[in-house]
Design an enzyme around this catalytic site. Structure first.
Site, PDB file in Angstrom:
ATOM      1  N   ALA A  92       3.861  -7.604   5.842  1.00  0.00           N
ATOM      2  CA  ALA A  92       3.490  -6.654   6.896  1.00  0.00           C
ATOM      3  C   ALA A  92       4.219  -7.001   8.194  1.00  0.00           C
ATOM      4  CB  ALA A  92       1.981  -6.683   7.115  1.00  0.00           C
ATOM      5  N   HIS A  93       4.716  -5.966   8.876  1.00  0.00           N
ATOM      6  CA  HIS A  93       5.388  -6.189  10.145  1.00  0.00           C
ATOM      7  C   HIS A  93       5.450  -4.908  10.950  1.00  0.00           C
ATOM      8  CE1 HIS A  93       8.567  -5.140   7.263  1.00  0.00           C
ATOM      9  NE2 HIS A  93       9.298  -4.706   8.286  1.00  0.00           N
ATOM     10  N   VAL A  94       5.547  -5.092  12.257  1.00  0.00           N
ATOM     11  CA  VAL A  94       5.629  -3.989  13.204  1.00  0.00           C
ATOM     12  C   VAL A  94       6.964  -4.119  13.934  1.00  0.00           C
ATOM     13  CG1 VAL A  94       4.621  -3.010  15.312  1.00  0.00           C
ATOM     14  CG2 VAL A  94       3.122  -3.892  13.507  1.00  0.00           C
TER      15      VAL A  94
END
Length: 130
Positions: A92-94
């Site tokens: 998960a990453h933004v």
């Protein structure tokens, strides 16, 4: 098998760190859409953003909210765009992307080829505004 982000978090792979706390790490994307493109990742390896706990999901956005103003001060732009794609790395990453036009957030465009020296200078500049 550890993701590339887990290897960055552990220090096995170097990065241009912007900010870090116990749960999250923000660092420059080495293949940015535009100068100042930052990735914010949870330190816990979780593939899909919506598999984060409610506290982690809120926490990653709160952490991003502390980094975005520094990017905006360091890199002339109208806004800091936020994107969650999650197809290239199963962690998960933004994405926090300085934007002047909507095309600055177009992930189908060619990525910039940036030297390590240039990335280091950009990271130092962003950190100076934290």
């Amino acid at each position: 098998m550890s993701t590339i982000f887990s290897r960055i978090i552990s220090g096995e792979i170097p990065c241009h760190k912007i900010a870090e706390n116990e749960q999250f790490l923000a660092f420059l994307d080495v293949m940015p859409l535009v100068e100042g493109h930052v990735l914010v990742v949870p330190k816990q390896e979780i593939d899909y953003i919506f598999d984060l706990s409610p506290d982690q999901l809120g926490g990653i956005m709160q952490f991003a909210q502390t980094v975005a103003p520094a990017i905006r001060k360091a890199i002339p732009c109208k806004r800091i765009g936020v994107a969650v794609i999650g197809l290239e790395v199963p962690h998960a990453h933004v994405h926090l992307v300085p934007m002047n036009t909507a095309n600055d957030l177009n992930f189908t465009q060619a990525k910039l080829q940036v030297s390590q020296e240039s990335l280091a200078k950009t990271a130092e500049l962003i950190r100076s505004f934290l």
